[in-house]
Design an enzyme around this catalytic site. Structure first.
Site, PDB file in Angstrom:
ATOM      1  N   TRP A 148       0.863  -1.180   0.000  1.00 52.91           N
ATOM      2  CA  TRP A 148       0.000   0.000   0.000  1.00 52.91           C
ATOM      3  C   TRP A 148       0.905   1.238   0.000  1.00 52.91           C
ATOM      4  CZ3 TRP A 148      -0.355   4.084   3.586  1.00 52.91           C
ATOM      5  CH2 TRP A 148      -1.265   5.079   3.189  1.00 52.91           C
ATOM      6  N   LYS A 174      -7.145   2.559  -2.795  1.00 53.39           N
ATOM      7  CA  LYS A 174      -7.776   3.507  -1.867  1.00 53.39           C
ATOM      8  C   LYS A 174      -8.424   4.626  -2.669  1.00 53.39           C
ATOM      9  CE  LYS A 174      -6.765   5.878   2.465  1.00 53.39           C
ATOM     10  NZ  LYS A 174      -5.821   6.061   3.565  1.00 53.39           N
ATOM     11  N   ASP A 197      -9.831  -3.006   1.244  1.00 54.51           N
ATOM     12  CA  ASP A 197      -9.986  -2.449   2.580  1.00 54.51           C
ATOM     13  C   ASP A 197     -11.402  -1.881   2.660  1.00 54.51           C
ATOM     14  OD1 ASP A 197     -10.031  -0.383   4.654  1.00 54.51           O
ATOM     15  OD2 ASP A 197      -7.861  -0.654   4.812  1.00 54.51           O
ATOM     16  N   HIS A 215     -12.007   1.884   2.204  1.00 52.39           N
ATOM     17  CA  HIS A 215     -11.328   2.590   1.113  1.00 52.39           C
ATOM     18  C   HIS A 215     -12.209   2.899  -0.089  1.00 52.39           C
ATOM     19  CE1 HIS A 215      -6.847   1.763   2.278  1.00 52.39           C
ATOM     20  NE2 HIS A 215      -7.557   2.304   3.240  1.00 52.39           N
ATOM     21  N   ASP A 265     -12.751   9.031   7.526  1.00 55.24           N
ATOM     22  CA  ASP A 265     -11.693   8.200   8.068  1.00 55.24           C
ATOM     23  C   ASP A 265     -12.001   6.730   7.814  1.00 55.24           C
ATOM     24  OD1 ASP A 265      -9.492   7.332   9.371  1.00 55.24           O
ATOM     25  OD2 ASP A 265     -10.265   7.652  11.387  1.00 55.24           O
ATOM     26  N   ASP A 286      -7.560  -4.040   9.767  1.00 52.95           N
ATOM     27  CA  ASP A 286      -6.839  -2.776   9.606  1.00 52.95           C
ATOM     28  C   ASP A 286      -7.622  -1.640  10.247  1.00 52.95           C
ATOM     29  OD1 ASP A 286      -5.156  -0.761   8.936  1.00 52.95           O
ATOM     30  OD2 ASP A 286      -5.578  -0.788   6.787  1.00 52.95           O
TER      31      ASP A 286
END
Ligand code: RNT
Ligand code: ZN
Length: 421
Positions: free
Chosen positions: A189, A232, A263, A266, A298, A330
């Site tokens: 990442w 992301k 994720d 993301h 966030d 994560d």
């Protein structure tokens, strides 16, 4: 039998009968759950600090807020905290380590010069615990990423530095995987992106593609390590453009048959990842999950047992995708007890998997038969079946605290260990 244990047994046997009525074997579900490892991310324990001790703060569009006392300051403290968290979580799990958690013996070791010997203590710890490990190059929190670019940097010297770091990380991961007898999923990442609207959206992506090609040039044994790439949508300071977007890495992973890392935080705020899993697995060999929870801007809140999480687990179980999915966590929260953060997030992930494993075959059958009314009715009914009693029984059978009992242990550890740091 103690009173508590008796009541767990009674509730469980009622739940077992209830599930049997709809053709679900609760024992088999618990058995399957016990075989699913979750990769615990080391970075919840010290607010993504690492052990380079350069004084470099966190950067790269990720931020940890909160000043809850007791964070781990040394590798030994972090391992002790992980041991504590793992003792509160049922099942056998893995450790997900970032490169800047190496142990450099007080020396300054450049990121492109890290070697397996810097991870010997982690390896020994994992081995002693019978755990597998996963790995990540650390392409942030470093002077050479300070302007927001790494593998896609316009300057060749900077790109080369990060390429070398990623290559070194793959080699370390291969040693880890070989030593522990289980492939280390190695996730790239990078934070690269622009705060404001770029003119040229293509050149950085071409540079990233060329850099990744170099990183992955050497074929390493997939029995030892597996490459993953993580996309992301935006980060703090890269609100307008992220080089490694979803489309970029989807294309890259499909073309090069890499693992795609999804994720949960993301994507666009209302976009879940559950529907992407089975789809992407038509085209990529395996998936790495970063189980996380986005809140507004966030992406890294402690995972709760929400609809998004339940959909991910349901998707994996219903479509038999577990064997091709690596489940990693994560999130990072410094406003609460960090051992509790790990425990809550991991237990929730396991709870969601258990709920999915307790679904009856009748659900799929109804759909196959075109009986969409029964499908909806049953799906809703399942939500109030006594899965919690099965969870309690599972925790007890795995010798970890049942219900809120784990909090007592977390609090005790806080007063005996964390508060003294
Ligand atoms: C950042 C990515 C990445 C990191 C970790 C620390 O947005 O999600 O996975 O959180 O590598
Ligand atoms: Zn992530």
């Amino acid at each position: 039998m103690a009173r508590k244990s008796k009541s767990i047994a009674q509730s469980y046997s009622q739940a077992q009968a209830r599930y049997a009525e709809i053709g679900v074997d609760t024992e088999a579900a618990m058995q399957r759950l016990s075989a699913i490892p979750i990769s615990l991310h080391c970075w919840q324990g010290d607010d993504v600090g690492g052990f380079e001790n350069t004084g470099e703060g966190l950067s790269g569009g990720i931020a940890v807020t909160g000043n809850y006392p007791g964070k781990a300051n040394t590798p030994d403290e972090l391992r002790a905290d992980l041991d504590k968290a793992l003792s509160l979580i049922p099942g056998k799990h893995r450790l997900n380590l970032h490169a800047f958690y190496g142990e450099f013996g007080g020396k300054k070791v450049a990121r492109n010069e890290i070697r397996p010997e810097h991870f010997q203590n982690w390896l020994a710890w994992a081995k002693a615990n019978g755990m597998g490990m996963d790995f990540n190059p650390t392409c942030f929190a470093h002077p050479k990423s300070a302007d927001g670019f790494t593998l896609s940097h316009p300057k060749k010297a900077i790109r080369d530095f990060w390429i070398e770091h990623c290559i070194a990380s793959r080699e370390i991961a291969a040693v880890i995987g070989k030593t522990l007898g289980s492939p280390a999923v190695t996730n790239v990442w990078i934070p690269d992106g622009y705060k404001d609207t770029p003119v040229d959206r293509v050149s950085p992506r071409k540079r990233l593609e060329a850099s990744l090609d170099k990183v992955f040039e050497k074929k390493l044994n997939p029995k030892h390590m597996l490459d993953a790439v993580e996309c992301k949508l935006f980060g703090i300071g890269s609100e307008s453009y992220v080089v490694g977007s979803h489309e970029f890495y989807m294309g890259y992973a499909v073309k090069n048959q890499k693992l795609l890392c999804l994720d949960a935080g993301h994507f666009h705020p209302t976009e879940g990842i559950a529907d992407k899993l089975g789809t992407m697995l038509l085209y990529v060999p395996e998936i790495l999950l970063h189980v996380s929870r986005g809140v507004r801007w966030d992406s890294d809140h402690v995972v709760t047992l929400d609809d998004a999480l339940q959909s991910i687990s349901a998707e994996l179980v219903r479509n038999n995708l577990l064997s091709r999915t690596h489940i990693g966590l994560d999130f990072f929260d410094a406003s609460i007890n960090r051992i509790a953060a790990w425990t809550i997030g991991t237990r929730n992930t396991l709870k969601s998997l258990l709920m999915a494993l307790l679904e009856p075959a009748a659900l799929k059958e109804a759909e196959k038969a075109g009986d969409l009314t029964t499908r909806l009715a049953l799906m809703e009914e399942l939500k109030s079946l006594p899965w919690g009693a099965v969870w309690d029984r599972y925790c007890e059978s795995q010798d970890v605290p049942v219900g809120m009992d784990w909090m007592k242990e977390a609090k005790q550890y806080e007063s005996e260990v964390l508060s003294k740091r």
